[in-house]
Every structure is written in structure tokens, then in C-alpha cells.
Design an enzyme around this catalytic site. Sequence first.
Site: not given
Length: 438
Positions: A22-23, A94, A118, A123-127, A312, A404
Site C-alpha cells: 500500500k505505502n 495523509r 491522526c 504527525r508533523p510535516v515541518d521536515l 506498523d 484501507r
Amino acid sequence: MEKLIIKGPGRIRGSLTVSGSKNTALMLMSGALLAPGRTRLTNVPLLRDVSTFSQVLRVVGADVRVDETTGAIDIDASNLTSCEAPYELVKKMRASFYMLGTLLGRFGQARVSLPGGCAWGPRPVDLHLAGLKALGAEIELDHGYVVAKAKGGRLTGGAFRFEKSSVGATANVMLAAVLARGTTCLDNVAIEPDVIELGLSLVKMGARIEGLGTHSLEIEGVDALTATELENCPDRIELGTFMIAAAMAGAPGEPVRINRGRPDQLGDAFAQALLDTGATIEFADDHVLVEAPDQLRATSIVTGVYPGFPTDLQAQWVVMLTQATGTATVRDPIYPDRFAHIPELVRLGATAGVSGDSATISGPTPLTGANVMSTDLRASVSLLMAGIVATGETHVLRVYHLDRGYERIEEKLKKAGVNIRRERYDEFAQPVPHLFER
Ligand code: UD1
């Protein structure tokens, strides 16, 4: 809504087959947008996340056709018409945030909704944002959206060090860098197999990437990529899930055969931990055999970046520990709040508790079936696994979480001897009042 009903205790016998990842599929679908023309992705699992992401691609103008019989997806990104990924779709998944790097790389601009938190916390996205800025993007936040523009219309490339190893941020920045005007040097990049597969696919499309598989990448931007046929890899998390399930619910003396997985993509920590429980693992070219021991030994794990123990697989491991002798801890420093499955397992009879980023589980404990529910994908599959070893019926509610990420899971388990069925139910139906009945 739908639920899965498992009647236990049951045994897993025979074989299970792993679907496409999936990923990785979601990353490759993003990559397909970088090349005008038709990209064919094969071995794509038919999952809700894949259809949601197909919608995201259609919204920006891609022609996406899914062949349900073969699991191939054709993505024609010749005539993209929009640079926006709206909140309604990003909030569902996401991975839609990969649209930021992708559209920025191809068109020099993008407007993508911020994904938010979530079920297991922020779940940060700063990077992601800092990496894209280092490549020449100007980024502003506007009413919940990230609005990004490349100075001069095209990214320039640049140097960036990820302070923390991040799968998502590495993928997003790679997607942007391959079409930049200059060279990009990335340091401390994630080396999870999903990222490597994305890199190999981009190279097949004409990208110039040096260092794949190491923590440093040098990406020399090219003017255009070429659409081609890409094969998705098997799902390593599904493989790991099946291996844990086999160790827990397989019959001693009757190894379970798991077909089509890539055990090398699971990392060494996982295989070692599974061996430490007493399970036997035999790797062959096209399958893995896992044999349950007479009695599992409690084995502690700590999640880590690849080749560490995958976050996971943490929830599935917890379930197995309820059937193992002794006390063990499961620590998840990657996502310290990811323990929604523990209270549900306790309702089934598990002896388990959470403190900080760790859960402690003692066993073996007999589990008994009940209604259970979770708010995320991996926790849901762990409850399903608990249902296999629990006595009586376990009803795993809100099965859309499972859908999912696990393709036709009940069919696969049914073939392997598990008593499982899917039913519709009305979550808001009132319970019948028995007390005052005559
Ligand atoms: C993570 C997993 C991935 C898994 C996915 C879905 C790891 C390293 N990654 O990927 O294998 O498939 O969840 O369950 O196990 N972070 C920041 N800033 C950012 C991005 C991330 O601080 O901009 C932090 C996260 O909070 C986390 C760590 O970095 O603690 C790793 O994050 P990342 O690998 O990006 O997570 P996902 O891509 O969600």
C-alpha cells in the site's frame, strides 16, 4: 457500516499470500504525475487508500484507470489541469501530502491542504516543508493550506539534512528534487524499502539519483521524466502481520507458508525478535515458512527506523504477547501515542497497560470474544488477530480502517482455516431494552 466477525479460537493452516504494498503504491502513484504520458503500475493492491488517492490524482486532471482483474493502474498525467489537493481528500489520507512535492516539482507551484493529526496523535510535516524550502520553494500557510511556489517557476535544488529520519518527508523532497534545475544533496534520508522503491522507480523514469539505500542522496535534476511501466513491491507490513499471526495462531508442527513477500524488506530486528519468541522461520526464494512454537516466549521490542522494528507491526506484536509466557514491553518512540488497541485488548481479557511510550503485556492470557473497535488501520488488524485466538465471537467494528490497508483479508484468512465473515450493521441502532420486557 461493516464489521468482521471471527469465531475462535481458531488456527491458521496452509498458506497466505501477500498483496502489493500500500505505502509504496501511493508513492509510485505520486511519482507517475511527474511524467507526461501513461504510467502503468502493476501489483497495486485494490484498497480504499488506493481508490482515495486515485481521486486525488483525478482532481488535478490525471486520467486514472484501475484494472480490477489484474491490479494494474494506468495513470495518464499528460493533461494536468490543477495544482491543488483539497482538504476533503487530504484529510482522508495523509499520503495525499506527497502532492506537495510532486506538483511543486512538475509545475513549480502547489496548493495542498495540511493533513492535520491522526488517530495516534500529531504527525508533523515541518521536515517536508523545510526540505522543500531548501530546494528553492517559498511556502506560506493559507487557511489550512500549504501554498508553495518555486522562485523563478522551477525549483533550484539545494542541500538539506533531515534532523530526524522521516519516510514521508524523504519521499516528498525526492519527488520534488528529481525535476529541479540543479543538484540536491540530502542527508540523513530514510532508507525504508518504500523510499528505495520510489527512488528506483524514479530512476527508471529517467531521474538521476545517486546513493539509494544509503543515508545520503545526490539528485541531479532533469528536464523531464518519461512515463513507463513500474512494478510495485509486495507489502512488507502485510508479510510481517501474517508472520506474527502464524507464530501466534499456527499449529506447532504445521508451518504456515506465506507467499510472495520480500522478507529482506522487513529489516533484521523483526526477524530476530520473532525467532526470540521461539517461532521457527525458513526463508525460501518465493515464500517464507513460519512455524508456531509449542509455547511463545514473551519478547520485548522497540520500534525504530529501518532496519529497526517497524512501528506498523507494533500492535500485532502486542496481540501475540498476550499469548506468550512472561512479561514483555513494547516501546514505540516513533509514534508514542499509538496504543489505542491496548484498552480494547484489555476488554478481551488481556493483561496489559500503557505508560508513556511503552506498553507492558503479561501472558499467556485466555481472550474471550467481544465487540471491539479501533480508530486506525494497524490497531484494527491487531484486534482481528486477537479474535482468532479468543474464545467465542469477536466483532471487529468499523472495518473500513482495515479495508484501507489489507486487501481481501477475510478471504485470505478464511482459506487458511479461520472462521470469519463480514456483515453489515447499523452503528447507531438502539440496543433493545430487555429489562422491562414482559
Ligand atoms: C511512519 C513510519 C512508516 C509507516 C508510516 C505509517 C517510520 C520511520 N516511519 O511513516 O514506516 O509506514 O508511519 O504508519 O517508522 N516527523 C517530524 N516532522 C516531519 C515528519 C515526521 O517530526 O515533518 C517525525 C514523526 O512525528 C515521527 C518520525 O518523524 O516521530 C518519523 O516520521 P515519518 O517516517 O515521516 O512518518 P511517516 O512517513 O508517517
